[in-house]
Write a protein that holds these residues in place. Structure first.
Motif, PDB file in Angstrom:
ATOM      1  N   ASP A   4       0.834  -1.209   0.000  1.00  0.00           N
ATOM      2  CA  ASP A   4       0.000   0.000   0.000  1.00  0.00           C
ATOM      3  C   ASP A   4       0.862   1.250   0.000  1.00  0.00           C
ATOM      4  O   ASP A   4       0.528   2.251  -0.621  1.00  0.00           O
ATOM      5  CB  ASP A   4      -0.930   0.010   1.215  1.00  0.00           C
ATOM      6  N   PHE A   5       1.987   1.191   0.711  1.00  0.00           N
ATOM      7  CA  PHE A   5       2.902   2.324   0.766  1.00  0.00           C
ATOM      8  C   PHE A   5       3.523   2.604  -0.602  1.00  0.00           C
ATOM      9  O   PHE A   5       3.759   3.758  -0.957  1.00  0.00           O
ATOM     10  CB  PHE A   5       3.993   2.040   1.803  1.00  0.00           C
ATOM     11  N   LEU A   6       3.792   1.562  -1.372  1.00  0.00           N
ATOM     12  CA  LEU A   6       4.451   1.716  -2.673  1.00  0.00           C
ATOM     13  C   LEU A   6       3.497   2.101  -3.800  1.00  0.00           C
ATOM     14  O   LEU A   6       3.931   2.515  -4.862  1.00  0.00           O
ATOM     15  CB  LEU A   6       5.176   0.422  -3.054  1.00  0.00           C
ATOM     16  N   ARG A   7       2.214   1.965  -3.565  1.00  0.00           N
ATOM     17  CA  ARG A   7       1.230   2.256  -4.623  1.00  0.00           C
ATOM     18  C   ARG A   7       1.015   3.751  -4.774  1.00  0.00           C
ATOM     19  O   ARG A   7       1.043   4.501  -3.818  1.00  0.00           O
ATOM     20  CB  ARG A   7      -0.088   1.572  -4.324  1.00  0.00           C
ATOM     21  N   SER A   8       0.749   4.154  -6.006  1.00  0.00           N
ATOM     22  CA  SER A   8       0.430   5.555  -6.269  1.00  0.00           C
ATOM     23  C   SER A   8      -1.051   5.790  -5.952  1.00  0.00           C
ATOM     24  O   SER A   8      -1.774   4.876  -5.555  1.00  0.00           O
ATOM     25  CB  SER A   8       0.735   5.901  -7.731  1.00  0.00           C
ATOM     26  N   ALA A   9      -1.519   7.005  -6.162  1.00  0.00           N
ATOM     27  CA  ALA A   9      -2.906   7.368  -5.837  1.00  0.00           C
ATOM     28  C   ALA A   9      -3.915   6.537  -6.627  1.00  0.00           C
ATOM     29  O   ALA A   9      -5.004   6.240  -6.135  1.00  0.00           O
ATOM     30  CB  ALA A   9      -3.117   8.850  -6.084  1.00  0.00           C
ATOM     31  N   ASP A  10      -3.553   6.155  -7.862  1.00  0.00           N
ATOM     32  CA  ASP A  10      -4.490   5.368  -8.678  1.00  0.00           C
ATOM     33  C   ASP A  10      -4.455   3.868  -8.355  1.00  0.00           C
ATOM     34  O   ASP A  10      -5.180   3.083  -8.946  1.00  0.00           O
ATOM     35  CB  ASP A  10      -4.242   5.604 -10.169  1.00  0.00           C
ATOM     36  N   GLY A  11      -3.609   3.440  -7.429  1.00  0.00           N
ATOM     37  CA  GLY A  11      -3.575   2.052  -6.997  1.00  0.00           C
ATOM     38  C   GLY A  11      -2.563   1.181  -7.705  1.00  0.00           C
ATOM     39  O   GLY A  11      -2.430   0.009  -7.392  1.00  0.00           O
TER      40      GLY A  11
END
Length: 89
Positions: A4-11
């Motif tokens: 979750d930390f590595l994901r951008s705003a779009d997932g």
């Protein structure tokens, strides 16, 4: 979660996040498995194979003679070799 930390705003995972995750995972696994790799390598070396009677004996003798650092000899080259491959894979 780390993902979750590595994901951008779009997932989605960015390319940099994927590289970081792969390199980090391989570096961690190399660090955890390095003592076994050292023992395996010493068993394969003909002149050292007769020095040890088993895995636990090798673990004990290497630690006694070289310290805990002896179990992690070669870790830096192992990470330098494996982390870039795992980052790109």
């Amino acid at each position: 979660k780390i993902s979750d930390f590595l994901r951008s705003a779009d997932g989605n995972l960015s390319a940099a996040s994927t590289l970081l995750a792969g390199a980090s995972a391989r570096s961690l696994s190399a660090s955890l498995l390095c003592p076994l790799s050292v023992i395996k390598t010493r068993f394969e070396a003909v002149e050292l194979a007769s020095k040890y009677t088993g895995v636990f004996n090798a673990l004990w003798k290497i630690t006694a003679e070289e310290g805990i650092k002896g179990l992690f000899s070669g870790l830096t080259p192992m990470i330098a070799r494996d982390a870039p491959y795992s980052a790109m894979y």
